[in-house]
Design a protein around this motif. Structure first.
Motif, PDB file in Angstrom:
ATOM      1  N   UNK A  75      20.742 -30.378   3.230  1.00 39.38           N
ATOM      2  CA  UNK A  75      20.541 -31.460   2.266  1.00 39.38           C
ATOM      3  C   UNK A  75      21.903 -31.880   1.719  1.00 39.38           C
ATOM      4  N   UNK A  76      22.190 -33.171   1.816  1.00 38.58           N
ATOM      5  CA  UNK A  76      23.418 -33.730   1.244  1.00 38.58           C
ATOM      6  C   UNK A  76      23.022 -34.688   0.126  1.00 38.58           C
ATOM      7  N   UNK A  77      23.532 -34.451  -1.085  1.00 35.62           N
ATOM      8  CA  UNK A  77      23.216 -35.299  -2.224  1.00 35.62           C
ATOM      9  C   UNK A  77      24.246 -36.423  -2.343  1.00 35.62           C
ATOM     10  N   UNK A  78      23.768 -37.610  -2.723  1.00 34.51           N
ATOM     11  CA  UNK A  78      24.623 -38.775  -2.925  1.00 34.51           C
ATOM     12  C   UNK A  78      24.508 -39.203  -4.384  1.00 34.51           C
ATOM     13  N   UNK A  79      25.662 -39.545  -5.013  1.00 35.30           N
ATOM     14  CA  UNK A  79      25.585 -39.970  -6.409  1.00 35.30           C
ATOM     15  C   UNK A  79      26.814 -40.761  -6.814  1.00 35.30           C
ATOM     16  N   UNK A  80      26.599 -41.722  -7.708  1.00 33.83           N
ATOM     17  CA  UNK A  80      27.713 -42.474  -8.287  1.00 33.83           C
ATOM     18  C   UNK A  80      28.240 -41.765  -9.526  1.00 33.83           C
ATOM     19  N   UNK A  81      27.548 -40.695  -9.971  1.00 29.48           N
ATOM     20  CA  UNK A  81      27.994 -39.942 -11.139  1.00 29.48           C
ATOM     21  C   UNK A  81      29.104 -38.980 -10.750  1.00 29.48           C
TER      22      UNK A  81
END
Length: 227
Positions: A75-81
């Motif tokens: 699982x790879x998480x993506x975020x602008x935070x």
């Protein structure tokens, strides 16, 4: 051919990722919210998930938790935070990597390829198919972990760390060495990731995580698996 679940509510970004994933030889499956993501996970059986943290209905953290409870796919998480707390929470829930927006699609594809390489390496034929110490046993080919005969779900990175520690039992291993061995070069790497993953492993294998029988903290260095 590996199937990748892309969970992203921004359709422009979703399309960009989808096109790069397809062009790289994978099959892209898309979802625009958390509920759709979980439906696609059940119906499509993806080999890897890319999860944006902020999506409608069910956020990426909860989607990650639910997937990890059922599967050990990368699982790879993506975020602008950019806050470290989000990164630590994502990794603590079982994510294997984290990438901040904006990102290069080529970097994302490279991270996907890296995750699949590690899965394939773990699926290769090792010198010994199993490692057993007291009530804890791991099957390296099947990538399973059992404690007192009970199967315990592990993420890809959790399994790799436990395997590495057990294979080097009674040796004090620094967090830096563990990080380099498991993650290698990682543009967004944080050495505290090792601490987070070891804590999660202890919660799964130790009778009392605050008084570990298996993974001992070596103060000023890192960790040692007691054989």
């Amino acid at each position: 051919m590996e199937k990748i679940l892309i969970v992203e509510d921004d359709l422009q970004i979703q399309t960009l990722i989808r096109d790069y994933v397809n062009a790289s030889g994978y099959i892209a499956v898309t979802a625009s919210d958390g509920e759709e993501a979980l439906q696609k996970f059940e119906s499509e059986k993806p080999n890897l998930a890319l999860l944006d943290i902020i999506v409608p209905k069910i956020d990426g953290f909860e989607v990650c938790r639910k997937i990890r409870n059922e599967s050990n796919i990368p699982i790879i998480m993506l975020s602008s935070k950019k806050e470290d707390t989000d990164k630590i929470l994502a990794l603590g829930l079982g994510a294997d990597d984290y990438i901040e927006k904006p990102f290069s699609p080529r970097v994302l594809v490279a991270k996907i390829q890296s995750q699949f390489r590690r899965v394939n390496e773990l699926s290769g034929t090792p010198v010994s198919d199993t490692l057993k110490i007291r009530d804890l046993e791991i099957d390296i080919k099947a990538r399973t972990v059992t404690v007192k005969g009970i199967d315990i779900p592990f993420s890809v990175k959790e399994f790799e760390i436990l395997n590495f520690l057990m294979a080097n039992k009674n040796q004090a291993l620094s967090r830096e060495k563990i990080f380099d061995e498991i993650w290698g070069y990682n543009e967004y790497g944080d050495i505290n990731t090792v601490t987070v993953h070891v804590r999660k492993i202890r919660e799964k294998i130790e009778n009392n995580p605050s008084e570990p029988e298996y993974i001992e903290t070596v103060w000023g260095i890192g960790y040692k698996f007691k054989g």
